[in-house]
Write a protein that holds these residues in place. Structure first.
Motif, PDB file in Angstrom:
ATOM      1  N   VAL A 212      -5.917  -0.975 -10.574  1.00  0.00           N
ATOM      2  CA  VAL A 212      -5.592  -0.525  -9.233  1.00  0.00           C
ATOM      3  C   VAL A 212      -4.133  -0.901  -9.002  1.00  0.00           C
ATOM      4  O   VAL A 212      -3.548  -1.640  -9.809  1.00  0.00           O
ATOM      5  CB  VAL A 212      -6.531  -1.196  -8.200  1.00  0.00           C
ATOM      6  CG1 VAL A 212      -6.180  -2.668  -8.013  1.00  0.00           C
ATOM      7  CG2 VAL A 212      -6.553  -0.450  -6.865  1.00  0.00           C
ATOM      8  N   TYR A 213      -3.515  -0.395  -7.924  1.00  0.00           N
ATOM      9  CA  TYR A 213      -2.110  -0.734  -7.668  1.00  0.00           C
ATOM     10  C   TYR A 213      -1.949  -2.259  -7.635  1.00  0.00           C
ATOM     11  O   TYR A 213      -2.732  -2.964  -7.001  1.00  0.00           O
ATOM     12  CB  TYR A 213      -1.642  -0.153  -6.336  1.00  0.00           C
ATOM     13  CG  TYR A 213      -0.250  -0.612  -5.964  1.00  0.00           C
ATOM     14  CD1 TYR A 213       0.866   0.042  -6.457  1.00  0.00           C
ATOM     15  CD2 TYR A 213      -0.063  -1.744  -5.177  1.00  0.00           C
ATOM     16  CE1 TYR A 213       2.138  -0.397  -6.164  1.00  0.00           C
ATOM     17  CE2 TYR A 213       1.215  -2.196  -4.868  1.00  0.00           C
ATOM     18  CZ  TYR A 213       2.306  -1.525  -5.369  1.00  0.00           C
ATOM     19  OH  TYR A 213       3.572  -1.978  -5.079  1.00  0.00           O
ATOM     20  N   PHE A 233      -8.074   8.774  -9.784  1.00  0.00           N
ATOM     21  CA  PHE A 233      -8.585   9.400  -8.566  1.00  0.00           C
ATOM     22  C   PHE A 233      -7.486  10.069  -7.743  1.00  0.00           C
ATOM     23  O   PHE A 233      -6.311   9.700  -7.825  1.00  0.00           O
ATOM     24  CB  PHE A 233      -9.280   8.356  -7.694  1.00  0.00           C
ATOM     25  CG  PHE A 233     -10.521   7.773  -8.312  1.00  0.00           C
ATOM     26  CD1 PHE A 233     -11.694   8.509  -8.395  1.00  0.00           C
ATOM     27  CD2 PHE A 233     -10.510   6.481  -8.827  1.00  0.00           C
ATOM     28  CE1 PHE A 233     -12.829   7.971  -8.972  1.00  0.00           C
ATOM     29  CE2 PHE A 233     -11.649   5.930  -9.400  1.00  0.00           C
ATOM     30  CZ  PHE A 233     -12.817   6.678  -9.470  1.00  0.00           C
ATOM     31  N   ALA A 234      -7.915  11.018  -6.917  1.00  0.00           N
ATOM     32  CA  ALA A 234      -7.036  11.610  -5.915  1.00  0.00           C
ATOM     33  C   ALA A 234      -6.904  10.648  -4.745  1.00  0.00           C
ATOM     34  O   ALA A 234      -7.728   9.743  -4.546  1.00  0.00           O
ATOM     35  CB  ALA A 234      -7.609  12.943  -5.430  1.00  0.00           C
ATOM     36  N   ALA A 238      -9.410   7.241  -2.380  1.00  0.00           N
ATOM     37  CA  ALA A 238      -8.821   5.904  -2.512  1.00  0.00           C
ATOM     38  C   ALA A 238      -9.867   4.798  -2.364  1.00  0.00           C
ATOM     39  O   ALA A 238      -9.794   3.775  -3.047  1.00  0.00           O
ATOM     40  CB  ALA A 238      -7.712   5.716  -1.480  1.00  0.00           C
ATOM     41  N   GLU A 239     -10.845   4.996  -1.483  1.00  0.00           N
ATOM     42  CA  GLU A 239     -11.870   3.963  -1.306  1.00  0.00           C
ATOM     43  C   GLU A 239     -12.631   3.730  -2.605  1.00  0.00           C
ATOM     44  O   GLU A 239     -12.913   2.591  -2.987  1.00  0.00           O
ATOM     45  CB  GLU A 239     -12.840   4.362  -0.196  1.00  0.00           C
ATOM     46  CG  GLU A 239     -13.887   3.293   0.102  1.00  0.00           C
ATOM     47  CD  GLU A 239     -14.811   3.661   1.247  1.00  0.00           C
ATOM     48  OE1 GLU A 239     -15.831   2.964   1.432  1.00  0.00           O
ATOM     49  OE2 GLU A 239     -14.517   4.643   1.976  1.00  0.00           O
ATOM     50  N   HIS A 246      -9.415   1.151  -9.954  1.00  0.00           N
ATOM     51  CA  HIS A 246      -8.618   2.150 -10.657  1.00  0.00           C
ATOM     52  C   HIS A 246      -7.543   2.651  -9.698  1.00  0.00           C
ATOM     53  O   HIS A 246      -7.571   2.359  -8.501  1.00  0.00           O
ATOM     54  CB  HIS A 246      -9.490   3.317 -11.125  1.00  0.00           C
ATOM     55  CG  HIS A 246     -10.208   3.061 -12.405  1.00  0.00           C
ATOM     56  ND1 HIS A 246      -9.555   2.983 -13.622  1.00  0.00           N
ATOM     57  CD2 HIS A 246     -11.520   2.854 -12.666  1.00  0.00           C
ATOM     58  CE1 HIS A 246     -10.447   2.747 -14.581  1.00  0.00           C
ATOM     59  NE2 HIS A 246     -11.644   2.658 -14.025  1.00  0.00           N
ATOM     60  N   SER A 247      -6.610   3.428 -10.203  1.00  0.00           N
ATOM     61  CA  SER A 247      -5.510   3.931  -9.394  1.00  0.00           C
ATOM     62  C   SER A 247      -5.724   5.372  -8.949  1.00  0.00           C
ATOM     63  O   SER A 247      -6.363   6.166  -9.648  1.00  0.00           O
ATOM     64  CB  SER A 247      -4.191   3.851 -10.163  1.00  0.00           C
ATOM     65  OG  SER A 247      -3.748   2.517 -10.281  1.00  0.00           O
ATOM     66  N   THR A 248      -5.146   5.686  -7.810  1.00  0.00           N
ATOM     67  CA  THR A 248      -5.031   7.063  -7.370  1.00  0.00           C
ATOM     68  C   THR A 248      -3.690   7.614  -7.851  1.00  0.00           C
ATOM     69  O   THR A 248      -2.825   6.868  -8.333  1.00  0.00           O
ATOM     70  CB  THR A 248      -5.078   7.157  -5.834  1.00  0.00           C
ATOM     71  OG1 THR A 248      -3.951   6.445  -5.301  1.00  0.00           O
ATOM     72  CG2 THR A 248      -6.368   6.560  -5.286  1.00  0.00           C
TER      73      THR A 248
END
Length: 320
Positions: A212-213, A233-234, A238-239, A246-248
């Motif tokens: 994730v970020y 993910f788009a 985000a949730e 993981h990252s969007t």
């Protein structure tokens, strides 16, 4: 330095995307380095222009199956082919035990040396041309990102100018080519860097997945020529990204923007964004480019040559 994407899907393969693996080809060393090795990676290599005979180093980010299930198969095939001299493998704690167990229960014996290096944040490898370091990312299990830095090289030595300055050839030329300052017998002081063309700035390649970020990814990617970053993910999901760490697409773009990278390449896409669904991969690209315009999306077998930056220098003819 040339990148080949061997797998760009997250979790499971699809008809058009295999699971995670990226190859970095280093022509000046005739070396091939692999980053992650998901199931089917050796088949992807066979379908590419890469040569397993050049494989020398493998860097594993973490021990989830979609990043390591292809490792044993690739190593075993290299052994049967007999075209690999040695492979060094870098990754988190537990990787060596995993390979030993797989080797033991499958009765696989390698005909070449394999060395597993358990990594910690910091420099993990260095030679005359490259420095490789790693940093912690933020995922459900211990995960590392990797940074490969090519060392700077002096530009082309201007022999004609050296002759015009009546600098005697021989060992002095070698010193000047290395950018050293030399005092001649007549008392003149010559700065070698002033007789060389623009310095060839070493290229910087960074690979961050899964995460994730996080600040760790930003720090690792600082001033990179190319950042490969997951975008599972788009932004709309985000949730889910935070839940699964993981990252969007927007997180990947924010990382690239804050790190000041020169090119972002997104990978590790969820199969949920295939054409025909409410959100498609083209939407993820649009989201990322709204934050960081120099963004492209990876496809399996996409090849990207990392461009070289040059440092301009004024040429000075020395003193009498």
């Amino acid at each position: 330095m040339q990148i080949t994407f061997l797998g760009t899907s997250s979790g499971v393969p699809t008809r058009s995307r295999n699971v995670s693996s990226v190859a970095l080809r280093l022509p000046q060393k005739a070396d091939l380095w692999l980053f992650d090795c998901g199931e089917g990676t050796q088949h992807q290599i066979l379908r590419s222009e890469l040569k397993t005979s050049q494989l020398s180093r493998i860097f594993i980010t973490h021990l989830h199956g979609d990043h390591i299930f292809g490792l044993m198969g690739l190593l075993a095939s290299c052994g049967l082919a007999g075209n690999v001299d040695r492979v060094d493998i870098y990754g988190p704690s537990g990787l060596n035990e995993y390979l030993q167990a797989a080797s033991r229960y499958s009765h696989t014996h390698f005909s070449y040396p394999i060395k597993v290096h358990t990594v910690q944040p910091g420099v993990i490898y260095e030679d005359d041309d490259f420095v490789v370091s790693c940093g912690l990312l933020h995922h459900r299990i211990t995960a590392f990102g990797y940074r490969v830095e090519e060392k700077d090289r002096s530009g082309r030595f201007d022999v004609e100018t050296a002759k015009a300055l009546k600098i005697p050839s021989g060992p002095i030329y070698g010193q000047l080519k290395r950018g050293e300052t030399v005092t001649l017998e007549d008392g003149r002081i010559i700065n070698g860097s002033e007789l060389c063309g623009p310095t060839e700035i070493g290229r910087k390649f960074v690979y961050c997945t899964d995460t994730v970020y996080c600040d760790g990814a930003v720090k690792l990617a600082e001033d990179a020529d190319v950042l490969i970053h997951e975008a599972t993910f788009a932004h709309q999901d985000a949730e889910m990204a935070f839940q699964r760490l993981h990252s969007t697409s927007t997180m990947a773009a924010q990382t690239a923007y804050l790190a000041g990278v020169h090119q972002l390449i997104m990978t590790h896409f969820s199969p949920r964004y295939t054409p025909g669904n409410a959100i498609e991969l083209k939407d993820l690209l649009k989201e990322a480019r709204a934050i960081f315009p120099k963004t492209i999306m990876a496809n399996d077998f996409m090849v990207y040559d990392i461009p070289r930056r040059r440092e301009n220098k004024l040429k000075i003819k020395g003193k009498n």
